[in-house]
Design a protein around this motif. Structure first.
Motif, PDB file in Angstrom:
ATOM      1  N   VAL A  88       5.155   9.018  -4.505  1.00  0.00           N
ATOM      2  CA  VAL A  88       4.283   8.195  -5.357  1.00  0.00           C
ATOM      3  C   VAL A  88       4.823   8.139  -6.776  1.00  0.00           C
ATOM      4  N   GLU A  89       5.258   9.269  -7.307  1.00  0.00           N
ATOM      5  CA  GLU A  89       5.791   9.282  -8.665  1.00  0.00           C
ATOM      6  C   GLU A  89       7.069   8.461  -8.762  1.00  0.00           C
ATOM      7  N   LYS A  92       6.164   4.765  -8.731  1.00  0.00           N
ATOM      8  CA  LYS A  92       5.634   4.345 -10.026  1.00  0.00           C
ATOM      9  C   LYS A  92       6.778   4.085 -11.011  1.00  0.00           C
ATOM     10  N   ALA A  95       8.538   0.830  -9.959  1.00  0.00           N
ATOM     11  CA  ALA A  95       7.762  -0.356 -10.330  1.00  0.00           C
ATOM     12  C   ALA A  95       7.932  -0.669 -11.808  1.00  0.00           C
ATOM     13  N   VAL A 155       2.426   1.603 -16.018  1.00  0.00           N
ATOM     14  CA  VAL A 155       1.873   1.811 -14.677  1.00  0.00           C
ATOM     15  C   VAL A 155       0.524   2.505 -14.804  1.00  0.00           C
ATOM     16  N   GLU A 157      -1.523   3.233 -11.855  1.00  0.00           N
ATOM     17  CA  GLU A 157      -1.700   4.150 -10.736  1.00  0.00           C
ATOM     18  C   GLU A 157      -0.802   3.771  -9.573  1.00  0.00           C
ATOM     19  N   GLY A 158      -0.603   4.740  -8.665  1.00  0.00           N
ATOM     20  CA  GLY A 158       0.131   4.511  -7.433  1.00  0.00           C
ATOM     21  C   GLY A 158      -0.547   5.289  -6.319  1.00  0.00           C
ATOM     22  N   HIS A 159      -0.490   4.748  -5.091  1.00  0.00           N
ATOM     23  CA  HIS A 159      -1.163   5.429  -3.990  1.00  0.00           C
ATOM     24  C   HIS A 159      -0.558   5.021  -2.653  1.00  0.00           C
ATOM     25  N   THR A 184       1.785   1.711  -2.842  1.00  0.00           N
ATOM     26  CA  THR A 184       1.345   0.565  -3.638  1.00  0.00           C
ATOM     27  C   THR A 184       1.150   1.018  -5.083  1.00  0.00           C
ATOM     28  N   VAL A 185       1.698   0.242  -6.025  1.00  0.00           N
ATOM     29  CA  VAL A 185       1.638   0.580  -7.451  1.00  0.00           C
ATOM     30  C   VAL A 185       0.982  -0.559  -8.213  1.00  0.00           C
ATOM     31  N   ASN A 186       0.102  -0.212  -9.144  1.00  0.00           N
ATOM     32  CA  ASN A 186      -0.548  -1.190 -10.011  1.00  0.00           C
ATOM     33  C   ASN A 186      -0.207  -0.897 -11.466  1.00  0.00           C
ATOM     34  N   THR A 206       4.112  -3.312  -3.557  1.00  0.00           N
ATOM     35  CA  THR A 206       4.179  -2.303  -2.507  1.00  0.00           C
ATOM     36  C   THR A 206       5.646  -2.001  -2.223  1.00  0.00           C
TER      37      THR A 206
END
Length: 228
Positions: A88-89, A92, A95, A155, A157-159, A184-186, A206
């Motif tokens: 996840v990191e 992020k 992204a 960034v 968040e990411g999940h 998925t990263v926002n 994603t």
């Protein structure tokens, strides 16, 4: 009035996926843990994709199978891949790299070379076309440079998408073949150009990230946002 050119980002350069490729990507997200090697191998060999961008500025689409420039060309302002072993990191950070660019001091070849450095070296799982397809064609990049267009990103968040977590829970051992995680990263992208022009846009992407044990993560592909 200054004309705004499209940004280097998934939401500005939307990829038109064929029906077969959509099925393959969905398989990666939902059932990759059960048959990830065969599915991603098929994906990386299927390079036909169209492109559509939301800017009113005319431009031809970049080639989806474009080869990456040699790293010796330099990478300009492109962020360097971090040494991160957590998916996840790493996603992020990737992204943020994808949403950032500076056409004032970075050529298109340098942009591509810098992005290529983030990719996994395992060619079976690397879908370079999905990543290089985010970069505008040479003519449009030149126009962006004429306007000093540049962008930075943050960034939020990411999940792991729910379908991916469900597949992992169903068969935790299946991921051990390729160690590819779907994230998925926002976030938000800030864009600026000459004479004070600029704006901000929300971003979401994603990513397929490979994180083998005792190794830093790397980017495998950009996927459609088919699941949350």
């Amino acid at each position: 009035m200054q004309k705004r050119f499209p940004s280097v980002s998934l939401s500005s350069y939307r990829i038109g996926w064929s029906a077969n490729k959509r099925i393959a990507i969905v398989a990666i997200v939902v059932t990759a843990l059960l048959a990830i090697a065969a599915t991603v191998a098929w994906l990386s060999g299927s390079n036909e994709q169209g492109q559509e961008h939301a800017s009113p500025s005319p431009a031809s689409s970049p080639s989806s199978s474009e080869a990456a420039p040699k790293p010796a060309a330099g990478s300009g302002s492109v962020l360097k891949p971090p040494q991160i072993a957590e998916p996840v990191e790493y996603a992020k950070a990737a992204a943020q790299m994808l949403w950032s660019y500076d056409s004032r001091n970075t050529s298109r070849d340098q942009q591509l070379a810098g992005m290529r450095a983030w990719m996994t070296e395992e060619t079976t799982y690397a879908d370079w076309a999905s990543v290089s397809g985010q970069v505008p064609d040479p003519v449009l990049w030149s126009r962006m440079a004429d306007q000093d267009q540049h962008a930075s990103a943050s960034v939020t968040e990411g999940h792991f998408p729910s379908a991916f977590k469900a597949a992992l829970a169903d068969d935790p051992s299946a991921i051990t073949q390729a160690y590819i995680y779907v994230v998925t990263v926002n976030g938000k992208q800030q864009i600026a150009w000459k004479k004070g022009g600029g704006g901000a846009e929300e971003r979401a992407v994603t990513l397929a990230v490979q994180c083998r044990p005792d190794h830093d993560c790397s980017l495998a592909a950009i996927a459609p946002n088919v699941t949350q």
